[in-house]
Write an enzyme that holds these catalytic residues in place. Sequence first.
Site, PDB file in Angstrom:
ATOM      1  N   GLY A  11     -32.237  51.749  56.431  1.00  0.00           N
ATOM      2  CA  GLY A  11     -32.888  50.870  55.452  1.00  0.00           C
ATOM      3  C   GLY A  11     -31.889  50.427  54.409  1.00  0.00           C
ATOM      4  O   GLY A  11     -32.194  50.288  53.225  1.00  0.00           O
ATOM      5  N   ALA A  13     -30.348  47.800  53.484  1.00  0.00           N
ATOM      6  CA  ALA A  13     -30.453  46.580  52.669  1.00  0.00           C
ATOM      7  C   ALA A  13     -31.660  46.632  51.737  1.00  0.00           C
ATOM      8  O   ALA A  13     -31.939  45.666  51.028  1.00  0.00           O
ATOM      9  CB  ALA A  13     -30.541  45.346  53.565  1.00  0.00           C
ATOM     10  N   GLY A  14     -32.362  47.753  51.727  1.00  0.00           N
ATOM     11  CA  GLY A  14     -33.574  47.879  50.909  1.00  0.00           C
ATOM     12  C   GLY A  14     -33.272  48.241  49.466  1.00  0.00           C
ATOM     13  O   GLY A  14     -32.120  48.480  49.087  1.00  0.00           O
ATOM     14  N   GLN A  15     -34.336  48.315  48.668  1.00  0.00           N
ATOM     15  CA  GLN A  15     -34.196  48.539  47.225  1.00  0.00           C
ATOM     16  C   GLN A  15     -33.649  49.927  46.883  1.00  0.00           C
ATOM     17  O   GLN A  15     -32.793  50.054  46.015  1.00  0.00           O
ATOM     18  CB  GLN A  15     -35.553  48.338  46.535  1.00  0.00           C
ATOM     19  CG  GLN A  15     -35.936  46.890  46.373  1.00  0.00           C
ATOM     20  CD  GLN A  15     -34.962  46.139  45.466  1.00  0.00           C
ATOM     21  OE1 GLN A  15     -34.742  46.520  44.326  1.00  0.00           O
ATOM     22  NE2 GLN A  15     -34.358  45.091  45.988  1.00  0.00           N
ATOM     23  N   ALA A  17     -31.862  51.933  48.816  1.00  0.00           N
ATOM     24  CA  ALA A  17     -30.471  52.000  49.277  1.00  0.00           C
ATOM     25  C   ALA A  17     -29.537  51.231  48.351  1.00  0.00           C
ATOM     26  O   ALA A  17     -28.387  51.632  48.143  1.00  0.00           O
ATOM     27  CB  ALA A  17     -30.360  51.473  50.701  1.00  0.00           C
ATOM     28  N   ASN A 105     -44.506  54.057  61.585  1.00  0.00           N
ATOM     29  CA  ASN A 105     -43.274  54.749  61.225  1.00  0.00           C
ATOM     30  C   ASN A 105     -42.900  55.801  62.253  1.00  0.00           C
ATOM     31  O   ASN A 105     -41.720  56.057  62.475  1.00  0.00           O
ATOM     32  CB  ASN A 105     -43.407  55.375  59.836  1.00  0.00           C
ATOM     33  CG  ASN A 105     -43.177  54.353  58.747  1.00  0.00           C
ATOM     34  OD1 ASN A 105     -42.123  53.734  58.691  1.00  0.00           O
ATOM     35  ND2 ASN A 105     -44.164  54.136  57.909  1.00  0.00           N
ATOM     36  N   ASN A 131     -41.206  57.003  53.280  1.00  0.00           N
ATOM     37  CA  ASN A 131     -42.558  57.589  53.342  1.00  0.00           C
ATOM     38  C   ASN A 131     -43.356  57.155  54.566  1.00  0.00           C
ATOM     39  O   ASN A 131     -43.115  56.085  55.091  1.00  0.00           O
ATOM     40  CB  ASN A 131     -43.311  57.209  52.060  1.00  0.00           C
ATOM     41  CG  ASN A 131     -42.772  57.996  50.885  1.00  0.00           C
ATOM     42  OD1 ASN A 131     -42.490  59.184  51.001  1.00  0.00           O
ATOM     43  ND2 ASN A 131     -42.595  57.326  49.759  1.00  0.00           N
ATOM     44  N   HIS A 187     -45.252  65.134  49.874  1.00  0.00           N
ATOM     45  CA  HIS A 187     -44.842  64.118  48.898  1.00  0.00           C
ATOM     46  C   HIS A 187     -45.917  63.031  48.901  1.00  0.00           C
ATOM     47  O   HIS A 187     -45.798  62.005  49.552  1.00  0.00           O
ATOM     48  CB  HIS A 187     -43.471  63.540  49.262  1.00  0.00           C
ATOM     49  CG  HIS A 187     -43.096  62.378  48.390  1.00  0.00           C
ATOM     50  ND1 HIS A 187     -42.929  62.507  47.037  1.00  0.00           N
ATOM     51  CD2 HIS A 187     -42.877  61.068  48.668  1.00  0.00           C
ATOM     52  CE1 HIS A 187     -42.623  61.321  46.523  1.00  0.00           C
ATOM     53  NE2 HIS A 187     -42.587  60.438  47.492  1.00  0.00           N
TER      54      HIS A 187
END
EC number: 1.1.1.37
Length: 329
Positions: A11, A13-15, A17, A105, A131, A187
Amino acid sequence: MKTPITVTVTGAAGQIAYSLLFRIASGSMLGPDQPINLRLLEIPPAMNALEGVVMELRDAAFPLVNEIVPTSDPDEAFAGANWCLLVGSVPRKAGMERKDLLDINGKVFIGQGQAIARSAAKDVRVLVVGNPCNTNALIAMHNASGVPSDRFFAMTRLDENRAKSQLAEKAGVHVTEVTNMAIWGNHSSTQYPDFTNARIGGKPVTEVIKDTEWLKGDFITTVQQRGAAIIKARGASSAASAASAAVDTVRSLATQTPEGDWYSVAVCSDGSYGIEKGLICSFPVRTTKDGGWEIVQGLPVDAFSREKIDATVNELKEERDAVSSLLKH
């Protein structure tokens, strides 16, 4: 110069990361003298965005970064990986049931578990951030044939950090005064931040904060609901604080825990505290001087705590049962 450690981030390119990668590259996670190979995994539609992140990583000219490999191929991404930070996951969308989220997922984490087994280093350790992280970690662990179960972790450090921050604010002390904060269970909004064993300035929390009603009520619900509160305020989920907690988790797993303290991370239960064996459940954990980890034993669990722990463990069992077809038995 030390041998570079290979860190794989999914992931990428995600926020989360975007906050995490620069912390890793600067040495915050593995130390100021530890060179790093970064292997960054994304899905094909996000490869352009990932290229932009790679450009920024290169432009920062971090002395510790030995190489950067962006890829959409899991086997290439996990090749020789010593640490795998599984950040990427499909977010829950409006109208989506939790079971749908687990299924979608689940397929991703089956593939990643298999690729880790095929390609990662023999000493690989895997921290799942995406998650629902406990059950995603369970699926990856079951599908990573030959990788010991004690190498898989799911992140509950953000919950621990949130709990410490709330206690420090209430007590009017610096956050470093708060120690021995355990998060139990999932979590999720059922997690149990255990104030009964926590300490402030070395004293039991209940001696410093006399407001038991707050401890048993608002404190717990604030920690449980903090993620939702941030989404409401910011219009986006917590990314920088999650990245910071991932750095904290790896640092805690990689260095010996100070005597008498512990940290929170979800690990494969060995049956401690009556929690069913095989569940990925958050416990108070210590890192030993030989680099292994152990669940802290012998903590008192009163009736209030037992009820809270049982509730969150029941949710973990429900999640496990919902994805049982994805688990190798």
